[in-house]
Design an enzyme around this catalytic site. Structure first.
Site, PDB file in Angstrom:
ATOM      1  N   ASP A   1       0.858  -1.179   0.000  1.00  0.00           N
ATOM      2  CA  ASP A   1       0.000   0.000   0.000  1.00  0.00           C
ATOM      3  C   ASP A   1       0.896   1.231   0.000  1.00  0.00           C
ATOM      4  O   ASP A   1       1.778   1.352   0.854  1.00  0.00           O
ATOM      5  CB  ASP A   1      -0.896   0.025   1.254  1.00  0.00           C
ATOM      6  CG  ASP A   1      -2.016  -1.005   1.168  1.00  0.00           C
ATOM      7  OD1 ASP A   1      -2.227  -1.569   0.084  1.00  0.00           O
ATOM      8  OD2 ASP A   1      -2.675  -1.242   2.198  1.00  0.00           O
TER       9      ASP A   1
ATOM     10  N   ASP B   1     -13.817  -4.601  -2.863  1.00  0.00           N
ATOM     11  CA  ASP B   1     -13.806  -4.573  -1.402  1.00  0.00           C
ATOM     12  C   ASP B   1     -15.184  -5.008  -0.931  1.00  0.00           C
ATOM     13  O   ASP B   1     -16.184  -4.398  -1.309  1.00  0.00           O
ATOM     14  CB  ASP B   1     -13.498  -3.162  -0.893  1.00  0.00           C
ATOM     15  CG  ASP B   1     -12.087  -2.723  -1.247  1.00  0.00           C
ATOM     16  OD1 ASP B   1     -11.188  -3.587  -1.257  1.00  0.00           O
ATOM     17  OD2 ASP B   1     -11.879  -1.524  -1.512  1.00  0.00           O
TER      18      ASP B   1
END
Lengths: 196, 263
Positions: B11, B130
């Site tokens: 990330d 997600d």
């Protein structure tokens, strides 16, 4: 030694160029016919679809230029498929330099299309392009269309049956996987091509 | 035989690799290129970089580090983060990424997936999803998860969306099971198994890896093509060579660095 990458709009040109730089070769990116003809080695990269790939070569006036080359030529992924006679992708006539046709993988239970990931290479013949390649060496593939195994096959890979991973006819060579993204195995094969 | 892929996820926030727990409270893990090289040397099969604040901030991914990574890395990598158009995707691919992943922008405008597939081929187009289980036991999609203050719950059911994105041209799907993200209790095998049954393109599990057994379960029980993880790799809790040898002993096909020897 001069190496050129044919700029036919493929998106993996940058990564192929960096892979050559890691081998100490600074390849020029070009669509200029004279520069391509004059090079010691010519690489046709390419990610995308066969129809737009051929259309781009025609627009650039490079179809006959590539057909007339006598130095070692390497097609990578779509670039390899464009060297063949015909692709089922968009029913496209290709360059016709390697007597092979390109077919779509048939989806089957447990067999995802695209074929994406690391798979093993099996040399089926000896060829300078395969120098130091070991049975079972891993290469990185991303494709939905493939060339069947034939007389032009140098190495094969199994995915619901065998297909061509490396092909050649005269001075024209092709790799279905991405040598620029196949770690040390890919670097070995690119180095072999540079030494042809 | 195609190998199962081990995919460290990096990330990226403000040019550094960060890691949060349940998508919150990020801490800096290191420099992008250093970590990319470390994972490559350890035998990672692929890397995924998420510019996690790009989409909530309404900007595209920062391309300068994409090019730096492409120069040194010889394994494939995928870049995600606020890619909203064919032009933005092309710039990231030209910078050297092998695939681009879209998530929130595809939810804003699903036609984006069709456009990317037509421009670059499905093999370049990854769709990240997600997903969270709601109180009625239905899995639904979340949007803008990179910033908790901007995360939105959608009425869209996860598996409906998964079918739609394949029809539109997704070449691979990464399913982030948010209930299990960052807590190391194992991948969400129930959700991944359902996903597998509706997914005919490569499926990547994301969220929840804590032990080597968790990876085995995702591959053997949920039959995913790849397993993505961050914290267990960043922290050193699991070393990739150990994981791959373990998986091989468990009859999972993995790529070991040497073709001969151990295999």
């Amino acid at each position: 030694m001069s190496v050129v990458l044919v700029d036919a709009g493929g998106t993996n040109i940058g990564s192929v160029r960096y892979a050559l730089q890691r081998l100490g070769v600074d390849a020029a990116l070009t669509s200029d016919a004279a520069q391509i003809r004059a090079a010691d080695k010519v690489i046709l990269p390419g990610v995308g679809a066969a129809g737009p790939g051929m259309a781009r070569l025609r627009e650039l006036g490079l179809v006959d230029v590539i057909r007339s080359l006598t130095q070692p030529v390497l097609g990578v992924c779509l670039g390899m498929q464009l060297l063949c006679a015909h692709s089922a992708e968009g029913d496209t006539d290709c360059l016709g330099l390697i007597p092979a046709s390109v077919n779509r993988f048939e989806e089957a239970p447990g067999l995802c299309v695209p074929h994406m990931g690391w798979n093993r290479l099996s040399p089926v013949t000896t060829h300078p392009l395969l120098k130091h390649l070991e049975q079972g060496d891993w290469a990185y593939f991303v494709h939905s269309y493939a060339v069947p195994v034939g007389a032009y096959t140098l190495a094969s890979t199994d995915y619901g049956g065998g297909f061509s991973a490396v092909i050649a006819s005269a001075n024209f060579h092709g790799m279905q996987f991405h040598p620029e993204r196949s770690a040390s195995v890919g670097a070995k094969l690119l180095k072999n091509f540079l030494e042809l | 035989m195609l190998s199962r892929r081990i995919i460290p996820c990096l990330d990226v926030r403000e040019g550094k690799v960060v890691k949060g727990v349940r998508f919150r409270d990020h801490i800096v893990m290191g420099e992008i290129v250093d970590l990319a090289l470390r994972y490559r040397d350890e035998g990672a099969d692929e890397l995924v970089f998420y510019d996690i604040t790009a989409s909530p901030e309404g900007r595209s991914v920062d391309r300068s580090w994409v090019e730096r990574v492409a120069r040194v890395i010889d394994i494939p990598f995928c870049v995600a983060g606020g890619i909203r158009s064919v032009d933005e995707a092309r710039a990231v691919l030209h910078a050297g990424a092998d695939k681009i992943s879209v998530n929130s922008p595809a939810l804003e405008r699903p036609e984006l997936i069709d456009e990317l597939a037509a421009a670059f081929g499905v093999q370049c187009v990854v769709v990240g999803i997600d997903s969270m289980r709601d109180d009625d036991d239905e899995w639904r999609v979340r949007q803008y998860t990179g910033d908790p203050s901007k995360t939105r719950s959608l009425s869209r059911r996860t598996f409906d969306w998964m079918i739609e994105v394949q029809r539109r041209g997704a070449g691979e799907i990464v399913l982030n099971c948010m209930d299990s993200d960052g807590v190391r209790k194992g991948y969400d095998l129930a959700q991944l198994s359902v996903a597998r049954s509706v997914c005919s393109v490569p499926l990547i599990a994301s969220g929840g890896a804590g032990t080597m057994e968790h990876f085995r379960d995702a591959f053997v029980q949920a039959r995913v093509d790849g397993a993505l993880a961050a914290s267990v790799f960043h922290s050193g809790a699991i070393a990739i060579p150990d994981l791959k040898h373990y998986l091989q002993q468990q009859d999972v096909v993995v790529r070991l660095q040497e073709a001969s020897g151990h295999e």
